[in-house]
Scaffold this motif. Structure first.
Motif, short mmCIF file in Angstrom:
data_model
loop_
_atom_site.label_atom_id
_atom_site.label_comp_id
_atom_site.label_asym_id
_atom_site.label_seq_id
_atom_site.Cartn_x
_atom_site.Cartn_y
_atom_site.Cartn_z
N SER A 159 8.67 -76.83 4.90
CA SER A 159 9.30 -76.44 6.16
C SER A 159 9.24 -77.56 7.19
CB SER A 159 8.62 -75.19 6.72
OG SER A 159 9.19 -74.80 7.94
N VAL A 160 10.29 -77.62 8.00
CA VAL A 160 10.35 -78.51 9.16
C VAL A 160 10.60 -77.63 10.38
CG1 VAL A 160 11.53 -80.44 10.29
CG2 VAL A 160 11.29 -80.39 7.79
N ARG A 161 9.79 -77.78 11.41
CA ARG A 161 9.97 -76.91 12.57
C ARG A 161 9.44 -77.57 13.84
NH1 ARG A 161 7.20 -71.64 10.88
NH2 ARG A 161 8.39 -72.16 9.02
N THR A 162 9.87 -77.03 14.96
CA THR A 162 9.35 -77.47 16.24
C THR A 162 8.12 -76.64 16.58
OG1 THR A 162 10.72 -75.92 17.50
CG2 THR A 162 11.62 -78.12 17.08
N GLY A 169 9.71 -75.59 21.31
CA GLY A 169 9.20 -76.92 21.57
C GLY A 169 10.23 -77.97 21.20
N GLU A 170 9.96 -79.19 21.60
CA GLU A 170 10.92 -80.27 21.35
C GLU A 170 10.33 -81.36 20.46
OE1 GLU A 170 12.14 -81.24 25.33
OE2 GLU A 170 13.37 -79.42 25.50
N ASP A 171 9.13 -81.09 19.92
CA ASP A 171 8.51 -81.99 18.96
C ASP A 171 8.60 -81.36 17.59
OD1 ASP A 171 7.80 -83.79 20.94
OD2 ASP A 171 5.84 -82.85 21.27
N ALA A 172 9.24 -82.06 16.65
CA ALA A 172 9.44 -81.52 15.30
C ALA A 172 8.44 -82.13 14.34
CB ALA A 172 10.86 -81.80 14.83
N TYR A 173 7.94 -81.29 13.43
CA TYR A 173 6.98 -81.74 12.43
C TYR A 173 7.34 -81.19 11.06
CZ TYR A 173 3.67 -83.00 16.18
OH TYR A 173 3.07 -83.55 17.27
N LYS A 174 7.15 -82.00 10.04
CA LYS A 174 7.05 -81.48 8.70
C LYS A 174 5.63 -80.92 8.57
CE LYS A 174 10.18 -85.00 6.85
NZ LYS A 174 10.32 -86.16 5.92
#
Length: 343
Positions: A225-228, A261-266
């Motif tokens: 998953s990739v999400r903010t 949020g505006e920071d995305a993480y794997k």
């Protein structure tokens, strides 16, 4: 006259932090709705004020009991209602789909119908925040940016229940002129985040390993998953600001807002960041099949343009601080002797 606020889901992470915010930033009286048997862990910082009746109190009720909801609305008569209560765990919803649908859809209908009836009876007209979820968008296509017009796609009983919640919030606003607004919040975290959610269970397991209660192996589910991410303390500030604009008549009844949020993480990056805060360098990561969902929302990236056109808001707490605070929260819990389940 001092305004009253009703928070459903008072004992949850977001509900308790919203209460903290309102008590610190306003002069409102806060009433928290909870079921009598709910754990009080997130409210221990408020129990002194509750016991002394210092602007915060508890009303015992259940979303699935319409008579209790109606009595609560009649007695409290809040100016603002923040409806946060829900069965909120997507993976758990696969095991208890009927309870999830009942609580989230029928429970929300009970609340909104109680407001409608009281409005017709004597003009009761509160601002009502209905908390939906980014999970309503389900399995988005990689690269797709989700805005308020993106098609819904139920990817779990939880997401389907929140689609129903979302539509109810819109319907009661449009059909009956109740001052509702609906938020679809992306992944939010920080202190008090329940351990059934990914980043919190990882932080909890690191804290357990550091304290010697778990072998140096973190068990995880799907990592694709990739999400903010955003801090829940930023989210409650947005809730408050939207409620103020709704009170002024600047938000159309039934309006919907993404808030993320505006920071995305794997997800592997989240694990690496949390591990960077630990002195242990021998921790490994393993996939646990029991932590996998039948269907997962693998990609969630959001457009915050709309909410920013209504309120002066943007996330302020860095995600690195949010993750560090979350890990420290679990360390503190374990130091107090509250050893959590390994789940």
């Amino acid at each position: 006259m001092t305004k009253k606020v009703l928070i459903t889901g008072f004992t949850g992470q977001v509900g308790s932090q919203l209460a903290d915010f309102l008590l610190d930033q306003t002069d409102y009286e806060v009433v928290g709705m909870m079921r009598w048997q709910e754990p009080m862990d997130n409210l221990y910082d408020l129990t002194g004020r509750i016991n002394n009746k210092e602007r915060v109190s508890v009303f015992y009720a259940d979303l699935n009991d319409f008579s209790a909801i109606a009595r609560m609305l009649e007695e409290v008569r809040p100016d603002f209602i923040y409806h946060l209560a829900a069965q909120s765990y997507p993976k758990t919803s696969f095991n208890i789909p009927i309870e999830t649908l009942q609580t989230n859809i029928i429970g929300t209908a009970n609340l909104l119908e109680g407001i409608r009836q009281l409005k017709e009876k004597n003009g009761f007209d509160p601002v009502v925040h209905v908390c939906s979820s980014s999970e309503v968008y389900g399995r988005a296509k990689p690269g797709e940016v989700l805005n308020e017009d993106t098609k819904f796609h139920g990817a779990s009983p939880y997401s389907i229940s929140k689609i129903g919640t979302d539509y109810l919030g819109q319907f009661y606003g449009e059909a009956y002129g109740i001052k509702t607004f609906v938020t679809r919040m992306g992944t939010h975290s920080g202190p008090k985040r329940s351990d059934v959610f990914f980043e919190s269970t990882v932080a909890k397991q690191i804290a357990l390993i550091e304290a010697g209660f778990q072998e140096p192996i973190i068990k995880v589910g799907n990592l694709s998953s990739v999400r903010t991410f955003q801090d829940a303390r930023d989210a409650v500030r947005a809730y408050y600001l939207l409620s103020q604009e709704s009170y002024k008549g600047n938000v159309p009844c039934g309006e919907t807002f993404n808030i993320a949020g505006e920071d995305a993480y794997k997800l592997p990056e989240v694990i690496d960041l949390l591990l960077s805060f630990s002195s242990r360098h021998d921790i490994k990561v393993e996939t646990d099949s029991e932590r996998l969902r039948p269907i997962d929302a693998d990609y969630q990236m959001f457009d915050n343009t709309k909410i920013k056109s209504f309120i002066d808001w943007e996330p302020e707490i860095p995600t690195s601080k949010m993750f560090k605070d979350l890990l420290d929260h679990w360390r503190d819990e374990i130091k107090k002797g509250k050893v959590p389940l390994n789940r």
